[in-house]
Design a protein around this motif. Structure first.
Motif, PDB file in Angstrom:
ATOM      1  N   PHE A 102    -119.930  75.313 -13.173  1.00 20.89           N
ATOM      2  CA  PHE A 102    -120.439  74.649 -14.375  1.00 20.89           C
ATOM      3  C   PHE A 102    -120.953  73.252 -14.061  1.00 20.89           C
ATOM      4  O   PHE A 102    -120.597  72.666 -13.043  1.00 20.89           O
ATOM      5  N   ASN A 106    -115.484  71.126 -14.108  1.00 27.38           N
ATOM      6  CA  ASN A 106    -114.334  71.725 -14.771  1.00 27.38           C
ATOM      7  C   ASN A 106    -113.220  72.129 -13.813  1.00 27.38           C
ATOM      8  O   ASN A 106    -112.695  73.229 -13.880  1.00 27.38           O
ATOM      9  N   ILE A 108    -109.324  71.686 -12.516  1.00 24.71           N
ATOM     10  CA  ILE A 108    -108.083  71.342 -13.204  1.00 24.71           C
ATOM     11  C   ILE A 108    -107.555  70.053 -12.589  1.00 24.71           C
ATOM     12  O   ILE A 108    -107.251  70.014 -11.398  1.00 24.71           O
TER      13      ILE A 108
ATOM     14  N   GLN B 296    -109.655  73.312 -19.838  1.00 24.74           N
ATOM     15  CA  GLN B 296    -108.919  73.940 -18.749  1.00 24.74           C
ATOM     16  C   GLN B 296    -108.570  75.378 -19.106  1.00 24.74           C
ATOM     17  O   GLN B 296    -108.607  76.266 -18.255  1.00 24.74           O
ATOM     18  N   ILE B 299    -111.673  77.348 -18.594  1.00 28.57           N
ATOM     19  CA  ILE B 299    -112.029  77.610 -17.202  1.00 28.57           C
ATOM     20  C   ILE B 299    -111.102  78.681 -16.618  1.00 28.57           C
ATOM     21  O   ILE B 299    -111.529  79.562 -15.886  1.00 28.57           O
ATOM     22  N   MET B 393    -115.542  75.796 -23.977  1.00 23.79           N
ATOM     23  CA  MET B 393    -116.184  74.924 -23.007  1.00 23.79           C
ATOM     24  C   MET B 393    -116.877  73.752 -23.700  1.00 23.79           C
ATOM     25  O   MET B 393    -117.060  72.704 -23.129  1.00 23.79           O
ATOM     26  N   LYS B 786    -115.265  61.597 -20.179  1.00 24.04           N
ATOM     27  CA  LYS B 786    -115.756  62.318 -21.350  1.00 24.04           C
ATOM     28  C   LYS B 786    -114.575  62.998 -22.013  1.00 24.04           C
ATOM     29  O   LYS B 786    -113.648  63.463 -21.366  1.00 24.04           O
TER      30      LYS B 786
END
Ligand SMILES: Nc1ncnc2c1ncn2[C@@H]1O[C@H](COP(=O)(O)OP(=O)(O)O)[C@@H](O)[C@H]1O
Ligand SMILES: [Mg+2]
Lengths: 244, 787
Positions: A102, A106, A108, B296, B299, B393, B786
């Protein structure tokens, strides 16, 4: 569920999308994000989806990746319709067949590079070792760094390692260089290119940057929820040769 | 899922302050539960083992005097297994080096063999030798209070005859686990002791040869206690029966049962509050966590983790927090339980305490807290987990604010922008703000409950022992005695005032209800023993008719104006009818009252008295005790002031431990609630606050915006806590109102202010912790990340 890969000898399409429509219902307004997409992806190819912001690229990629379902139409992955798959089937599909990258990495934040990759390999069927995946993207020396200790480009390469470590059939990248400067972006694209060539992973890459399209086998142009045209690159460039 | 487990541990660590705060609240609840349940179980098991092994009797009766030959008749009652006749004798004691009056009761032990019932547990020394008239065992509590040991000697006056007694052993008995001087409320081990002596020797001293004045029975498994008691009373009637009763009316047993009921209440009420607060905190903290972990979760799902995996991951997170709290709580509960057990052992004299921690209690505490925690968090976890990954997301929509109620009402223009921000933040999440306030309120309430018992005790002592009873000395006679004895009391040097009383055991009946108690005859002008009404005004006793303790009237279902049937259980055993003319407000015990002269007339007894209250010159106290000791009719002497002092000393120790523990618990709640709320507000709004700082707001101003909200909720929570505290106290005492004692719902203003203060201080402390975070706000970093 398309869990068992078919014999490679079959002249197959990995993906076949037929008349895919996606409408976001926002109450008062309906957003037509995809207005009837027809598309095919073949094994081992590197496809770039090119289009301006808001043209529906992410929506399409998410549907291909089993993150979302189309409002209507069919999305065949090796002959299986993802549009009609159950949540459980989609989860298994993502788990075993797809790798995502992405724009904002993203990762963790509470896991190191190695652990971020391991989080995925632990549930995969036939994964690489996290260390090998990280070596493939040139991060063999950053295994135990936390995301906050890595630069943007490094984080994105960890994300690529995470996406490919399970040996997926397809790699889906949504503006992987969107948040990076061009030099760093090229390093990331090189990693994707290497995965595509060395592992033969079918790769779809989203960008709104026309320069990047030069590294693709095929370029699919999207605008306003439709495919406007598809071009084949007779001479595709190496990522290293790109600049913008 | 090793990588995810690492994430879990690190995420926990990153919010360790909050984990600790919640863990403490959970620990508080579990600790209270484990403590009270384990002590309750320990008392139950110890009691039943002690009762069984030392053959605690089932039925008890006392009487004036009956020949030993009556024993066969008693034994013949169907359902009776063993019969033990005994002699109980009041005794005045002189303990070497102890100047104040000491009285006690000597119980007979059979000269041959062990008692069939109510055996003694020998802690030190040996049993008395048959027919030795100078050997006694003393109760352990009494021995400890005076540091007595086998070999020591005591002076004793039994029926006016002096004797020297040699202690040969120290003992305990299932009959005297709770040792109370007749008429007393709290054990006073210095001035009252239980002693045991060989039957023959005691009978000789007490003029009870070939006779008994107490009998204890055990019953067969199929016996009906009620019938046996009736038959027994029938048999003893002609011998001056003072009534027979089962275990449930045996004083020591009753107090123990009441204590256990109180513990039972504590075992449910406190943990419920704590688990409730902890659930709320978990709900808030996990709700916030799920909001920040949206991406998270997305993802993980994108990479093929299923909804089940995600839910399991976050439930594990909750489980870990809970288990940290539960583990701490169990450890603390066991430790406190053993401590409380020891405190109980000071009052309830068991030879040993079999500390019990049933696995079921531990399992219950784990299951209940885990279930509550899951319930509190499942919704936000499920919601986050079931969000389609593509949607997750995307960043969440910005929080929706609107003008607060105050602004809507037109006060807006007068408020400064930071104050508006506070009000809008509260009105954006009114439920959360309300629950935060309620959490603070419960902390405050728990503190009030903690102080309530000592307030109530103070109140009882003030009313019962200062306003109502104002004597210096209470002298009791062996049996109702001619009024003439008063002359010898009045003639003692230093005695300023003597007020006789008469005490008659009776059974009161009204319709189908009956109650065994005593009627106390008091002089018309009673100044040392005053009867008070609800408003604490002295009540005059009319010449005819009776007054009743208000609670006794409630038990019998009578009101002033009704007529009672009074069966006198002494002397001529008359049955009388008499009107109730008024009620007396009392918190300890229940009694009927009548004018002394009228009572004697009704009884047909002439001018007799059972005892007298004395007002004395305190400087001559010792001399007076010494003289009283030599009077043959005197059975016991007790000093009011000493009783009070001992009462407070024993109680203070208990109260202090309790209050300390309680304050700690309440602080954990106050801190948990305030800290967590402020911490979450901080993480939700650090961007806004950093923006404000960039725009030129000072640290103090942004602290005001964030902490002002907390301060407002804390301040609002305090009065709410007063109400809840009052209500909880009322809940605590329902069911604790018995004929032994009633607990008045009295909460002192000082307790309210103490509770408020503790809550404020813990609020300020948690505010300071957050303030430090605010001061360290990294403006650039916050604006870059962000959300
Ligand atoms: N979850 C969503 N809800 C509503 N509208 C959406 C959502 N996701 C995308 N859209 C809308 O669908 C259109 C296509 O978006 P997207 O696929 O993200 O475009 P691209 O990736 O090409 O920029 C846009 O108009 C966008 O606003
Ligand atoms: Mg996009």
């Amino acid at each position: 569920m398309p869990s068992a890969p078919r014999p490679l000898s079959e002249p197959e399409k990995i993906f076949e999308a037929r008349d895919v429509v996606k409408i976001y219902d926002m109450g008062e307004v309906q957003v037509h994000a995809l207005r009837g997409i027809h598309l095919e992806l073949y094994p081992g190819e590197l496809v770039v989806l090119l289009g301006p912001s808001g043209s529906g690229k992410s929506t399409l990629l998410n549907i291909l990746g089993g993150l979302d379902r189309p409002t209507s139409g069919q999305v065949l992955y090796r002959g299986q319709d993802l549009a009609r798959a159950s949540d459980r089937e989609l989860t298994a599909y993502r788990r075993h067949h797809v790798g995502f990258v992405f724009q904002f990495y993203n990762l963790i934040p509470s896991l190191t590079a190695r652990e971020n990759v391991a989080a995925v390999t632990e549930i995969a069927r036939n994964p690489m070792k996290p260390e090998d995946a990280l070596a493939l993207v040139g991060l063999a020396d950053r295994l135990d760094h936390f995301p906050s200790q890595l630069s943007g480009g490094q984080q994105q390469r960890v994300a690529i390692a995470r996406a490919i470590a399970k040996n997926p059939a397809v790699l889906l990248c949504d503006e992987p260089t969107g948040a990076l400067d061009s030099a760093t972006g090229i390093v990331v694209l090189e990693a994707i290119e290497r995965v595509n060539q060395e592992l033969g992973t079918t790769t779809a890459l989203i960008t709104h940057n026309a320069d990047i399209a030069a590294m693709a086998d095929r370029v699919i142009h999207l605008s306003d929820g439709r495919i406007s045209f598809v071009e084949r690159n007779a001479h595709k460039k190496r990522a290293r040769q790109l600049h913008w | 899922m090793r990588a995810l487990d690492r994430k879990l541990v690190r995420d926990l660590w990153s919010i360790k302050g909050q984990v600790l705060a919640i863990g403490l609240v959970i620990a508080g609840g579990v600790a209270t539960f484990i403590m009270s349940v384990s002590v309750l179980d320990s008392l139950r098991v110890t009691q039943s083992v002690f009762y069984r092994d030392y053959r605690f009797a089932d039925v008890f009766a006392s009487l004036k005097r009956a020949p030993e030959s009556l024993k066969a008749q008693i034994q013949a009652i169907p359902g009776v297994q063993h019969v033990e006749t005994r002699v109980f004798a009041p005794v005045l004691l002189e303990v070497p080096g102890y100047p104040d009056p000491v009285s006690g009761q000597i119980c007979s032990l059979p000269d041959h063999g062990e008692p069939l019932l109510n055996r003694v547990y020998l802690r030190q020394g040996r049993l008395t030798e048959p027919y030795r008239d100078d050997e006694v065992l003393v109760s352990e509590a009494f021995a400890e209070a005076h540091r007595l040991k086998p070999g020591d000697e005591l002076g004793a006056t039994i029926r006016g005859k002096k004797k020297r007694l040699r202690i040969v052993g120290v003992a305990l008995s299932p009959e005297f686990i709770y040792q109370l001087q007749p008429g007393a409320v709290i054990p006073d081990f210095e001035s009252y002791g239980i002693l045991w002596m060989g039957r023959a020797a005691l009978a000789a001293a007490f003029e009870m040869e070939g006779a008994f004045n107490t009998v204890a029975l055990s019953l067969t498994a199929d016996a009906r206690e009620g019938e046996v008691i009736d038959r027994l009373e029938d048999i003893l009637k002609r011998y001056g029966s003072l009534g027979a009763h089962g275990r449930k009316d045996q004083i020591s047993h009753r107090y123990l049962s009441e204590e256990m009921r109180q513990l039972q209440k504590m075992a449910t009420m406190f943990p419920i509050i704590f688990v409730g607060v902890a659930s709320f905190l978990l709900n808030v903290v996990i709700g916030r966590l799920m909001a920040t972990e949206r991406e998270q979760v997305a993802i993980l799902k994108a990479f093929g983790y299923g909804n089940g995996d995600i839910v399991a991951h976050y439930l594990k997170f909750v489980l870990l927090i809970v288990l940290i709290g539960v583990a701490g709580g169990i450890a603390a509960g066991v430790w406190l339980g053993q401590g409380l057990g020891r405190i109980y052992m000071d009052f309830y004299r068991f030879p040993f305490l079999l500390y019990q921690l049933r696995p079921a209690a531990v399992v219950t505490s784990v299951l209940v807290t885990v279930a509550a925690a899951f319930l509190a968090t499942l919704y936000s976890i499920l919601r986050a987990a079931s969000l389609p990954p593509a949607q997750a997301m995307q960043p969440a929509a910005p929080a929706r604010y609107r003008a607060s109620l105050l602004e809507a009402l037109g006060f807006g223009r007068r408020l400064a922008p930071p104050t508006k921000m506070i009000l809008r933040s509260i009105s954006r999440r009114p439920v959360k703000a309300f629950l935060t306030m309620i959490g603070v309120a419960f902390a405050c309430a728990i503190l009030i409950v903690g102080r309530f018992f000592s307030d109530a005790t103070d109140y009882i002592v003030d009313i019962q022992f200062k306003l109502a009873k104002r004597d210096d000395l209470n002298v009791t006679f062996i049996e109702p005695t001619s009024e003439r004895v008063l002359y010898s009391l009045r003639s003692l040097e230093g005695v300023r005032h003597v007020e006789p009383y008469r005490w008659v055991p009776v059974r009161l009946r009204h319709e189908h209800r009956s109650y065994r108690t005593a009627i106390r005859g008091v002089p018309e002008e009673s100044t040392l023993y005053r009867l008070l009404d609800q408003d604490l005004r002295p009540v005059a006793i009319p010449e005819h008719g009776f007054l009743l303790t208000d609670y006794l009237a409630h038990l019998l279902g009578v009101r002033p104006g009704d007529t009672l049937t009074i069966e006198v259980l002494e002397g001529r055993r008359r049955t009388l009818e008499a009107p109730i003319v008024g009620l007396v407000s009392e918190w300890v015990g229940v009694t009927g009252y009548a004018r002394l002269d009228s009572l004697n007339r009704l009884l047909g007894d002439g001018r007799t008295v059972s005892g007298a209250y004395l007002e004395i010159d305190p400087r001559l106290g010792r001399a007076i005790y010494a003289k009283l000791n030599q009077m043959p009719r005197v059975a016991g002497v007790s000093v009011r002031e000493k009783g009070l002092r001992n009462f407070y000393e024993t109680l203070a120790k208990q109260m202090l431990t309790f209050a300390f523990f309680n304050t700690l618990l309440a602080c954990s709640i106050a801190f948990g609630v305030v800290y967590n709320s402020a911490r979450i507000a901080f993480s939700e709004r650090n961007r806004d606050l950093a923006t404000l700082r960039v725009l030129g707001f000072t640290r103090a101003e942004i602290a005001y915006i964030l902490l002002g909200e907390m301060a407002l909720l804390v301040v609002a929570g305090i009065p709410a806590g007063f109400f809840i505290g009052h209500w909880l106290c009322a809940q605590m005492i329902t069911g604790l109102q018995t004929d032994l004692f009633r607990v008045p719902l009295v909460i002192e203003p000082s307790s309210y202010s103490f509770a408020a203060l503790v809550v404020l201080v813990s609020g300020v402390l948690s505010g300071l912790v957050i303030k430090r975070k605010l001061d360290r706000l990294d403006l650039v970093a916050v604006l870059k990340t962000k959300e």
